[in-house]
Design a protein around this motif. Structure first.
Motif, short mmCIF file in Angstrom:
data_model
loop_
_atom_site.label_atom_id
_atom_site.label_comp_id
_atom_site.label_asym_id
_atom_site.label_seq_id
_atom_site.Cartn_x
_atom_site.Cartn_y
_atom_site.Cartn_z
N SER A 33 14.39 13.28 16.80
CA SER A 33 14.40 11.59 17.32
C SER A 33 15.29 12.39 18.57
CB SER A 33 15.39 10.70 16.55
OG SER A 33 16.64 10.85 16.10
N ILE A 34 15.45 11.65 19.81
CA ILE A 34 17.03 11.81 21.06
C ILE A 34 17.12 10.95 22.21
CG2 ILE A 34 14.03 11.21 22.76
CD1 ILE A 34 15.06 13.98 23.92
N VAL A 183 17.61 18.42 31.40
CA VAL A 183 16.95 16.66 32.05
C VAL A 183 17.44 16.76 33.25
CG1 VAL A 183 18.29 14.62 30.95
CG2 VAL A 183 17.37 15.61 29.36
N HIS A 184 16.51 15.91 34.21
CA HIS A 184 16.83 15.31 35.14
C HIS A 184 18.18 14.74 35.75
CE1 HIS A 184 15.92 14.11 39.28
NE2 HIS A 184 14.20 14.67 39.70
N ALA A 185 18.94 14.84 36.75
CA ALA A 185 19.56 14.71 36.72
C ALA A 185 19.67 12.88 37.21
CB ALA A 185 20.60 14.94 38.43
N MET A 233 8.21 14.12 26.17
CA MET A 233 9.38 13.06 26.42
C MET A 233 10.46 14.99 26.78
SD MET A 233 11.21 10.82 27.10
CE MET A 233 10.92 9.52 25.99
N ARG A 234 10.10 15.99 26.52
CA ARG A 234 10.94 16.85 27.28
C ARG A 234 9.91 17.52 28.62
NH1 ARG A 234 8.62 22.93 25.02
NH2 ARG A 234 6.88 21.57 26.40
N ASP A 235 8.98 17.37 28.74
CA ASP A 235 8.31 16.96 30.19
C ASP A 235 8.76 16.31 30.70
OD1 ASP A 235 7.17 19.35 28.62
OD2 ASP A 235 5.41 18.81 28.67
N ILE A 236 8.73 15.01 30.30
CA ILE A 236 9.28 13.80 31.88
C ILE A 236 10.60 13.85 31.68
CG2 ILE A 236 9.80 11.46 30.55
CD1 ILE A 236 7.42 10.61 29.14
N LEU A 237 11.53 13.92 30.62
CA LEU A 237 12.94 14.15 31.32
C LEU A 237 13.28 15.81 32.52
CD1 LEU A 237 14.41 13.99 27.32
CD2 LEU A 237 14.84 12.17 29.50
N ARG A 238 12.40 16.51 31.91
CA ARG A 238 12.94 17.35 33.08
C ARG A 238 12.35 17.27 34.37
NH1 ARG A 238 9.52 22.46 30.10
NH2 ARG A 238 11.27 22.59 29.25
N PHE A 245 8.79 7.52 31.33
CA PHE A 245 10.57 7.82 30.40
C PHE A 245 10.19 6.16 29.68
CE2 PHE A 245 14.81 6.89 30.04
CZ PHE A 245 15.46 6.98 28.97
N GLY A 246 10.45 5.08 30.87
CA GLY A 246 10.46 3.76 30.02
C GLY A 246 9.04 3.06 29.35
#
Ligand code: PMV
Length: 358
Positions: A33-34, A183-185, A233-238, A245-246
């Motif tokens: 989970s994240i 994670v992107h700012a 999610m790993r790539d989406i966050l980056r 994400f949503g």
């Protein structure tokens, strides 16, 4: 004269984006989970220890006796003392904790509480030397928090935490959570408006909910789906892909509640107002092209997430359109994780007449 040591830690709640639902053994997760770490919804726990014969515990919640919480505190401390922290076996611990949000608000307080307790205990046993910069010590705190309440293990880290072994996340483990910094700012700016639809005690506890995943007809598919979502999610966050994400976040929330509704022993935690808010959020997003999405934990309350740049437009609409559907809101934001408080800071928060922040 006997020597006493006092420490105080504040630890926030967290909101899962990919959900942990289903566990085995000693609180091990069935899937990774994240979560985003919050800041306003937090628990401050102050612990004073003095040498004693055997483990003795006195516990106050919000400055008052609370026997049902005290039993839980004694149980977890007993478990820690027996299995991993023999140093606890000859201490008298006076524990005082304070939530920044009402206990009966329907917001799970176990994540912030169990993590603040684990931080304080590890700090006491290292003679006040625990630092959030010490990655090894924080892994230990996360591990102990997990034994108290699974999702608590993610609360101590800044911004984003991962719990559960997954090939896409280096260093991830079922035993404890890790901080995830790739994670992107944009995600650091996120708001979480927690819209309290009902503050009634949950009809089915999350422990009972996890248990219903054993033998659930969709369990295996769910765990595969969670693993795929974690991968994406790993790539989406980056990349900072806030739409993807949503979309995943909403799918995860509805999957969680779907699993409750379609388990052989069915139950429903959603309220009519939850569904009204969900449809308003979706209509507003479509019409105004604003990236506001929702998630849910194991209850009827909506977590409404959006980047800081949308705050003004979302606030106006929330007050105008959503306000009739919820009782009150806790306006939270992504936060920096747990922190140690000075004796003075703690005394300001723990004063017996202290009121809730919200
Ligand atoms: O930590 P627990 O046992 O209260 O379970 C929490 C489960 C969810 O909040 C629904 C999901 C999660 O990952 O936090």
């Amino acid at each position: 004269m006997k020597k006493s040591t006092s420490v105080a830690w504040q630890s926030p709640s967290n909101i899962a984006i990919v959900k942990y639902w289903g566990k085995h053994g000693k609180q091990y997760p069935r899937n990774a989970s994240i979560s985003l770490t919050l800041s306003a919804a937090a628990t401050t726990t102050m612990i004073t220890s003095t040498p004693a014969d055997g483990l003795r515990v006195s516990y106050l919640y919000q400055g008052r006796d609370k026997p049902e919480f005290a039993d839980r505190v004694e149980r977890i401390l007993g478990q820690w003392a027996e299995s991993e922290l023999p140093g606890l076996r000859d201490l008298h611990l006076e524990i005082n904790s304070y939530n920044s949000f009402p206990h009966s608000s329907g917001i799970a307080s176990s994540a912030s509480f169990m993590s603040s307790l684990a931080l304080g205990i590890v700090d006491i046993l290292s003679a006040g030397g625990l630092s959030p910069e010490d990655a090894g010590a924080m892994r230990r705190v996360s591990h102990l928090s997990r034994l108290g309440s699974g999702s608590a293990c993610r609360s101590i880290y800044p911004s984003v935490a991962v719990w559960g072994e997954h090939a896409a996340y280096d260093g991830s483990s079922d035993d404890h959570a890790i901080a995830w910094a790739d994670v992107h700012a944009i995600f650091e700016t996120y708001h979480d408006d927690i819209l309290i639809v009902s503050s009634a005690e949950k009809a089915v506890s999350s422990s009972a909910g996890h248990a219903l995943m054993e033998g659930h007809p969709y369990a295996a598919t769910r765990y595969e789906q969670a693993a795929v979502h974690m991968q994406w999610m790993r790539d989406i966050l980056r990349a900072g892909d806030i739409e993807a994400f949503g979309e995943i976040m909403e799918n995860e929330a509805l999957t969680l509640h779907g699993l409750m509704m379609n388990s052989p022993t069915s139950y429903i935690l959603l309220e009519p107002a939850t569904l009204s808010i969900i449809s308003e959020i979706r209509a507003f997003r479509k019409e105004k092209q604003i990236p506001v999405y929702f998630t849910l934990d194991a209850g009827p309350n909506i977590h409404m997430l959006y980047p800081h740049s949308e705050e003004a437009r979302v606030s106006d609409w929330r007050e105008e359109v959503l306000r009739p559907h919820y009782q009150f809101a806790i306006r939270d934001r992504v936060g920096r994780g747990a922190k140690k408080l000075s004796a003075h800071e703690a005394s300001q928060i723990l004063r017996p007449d202290a009121d809730f922040a919200n």
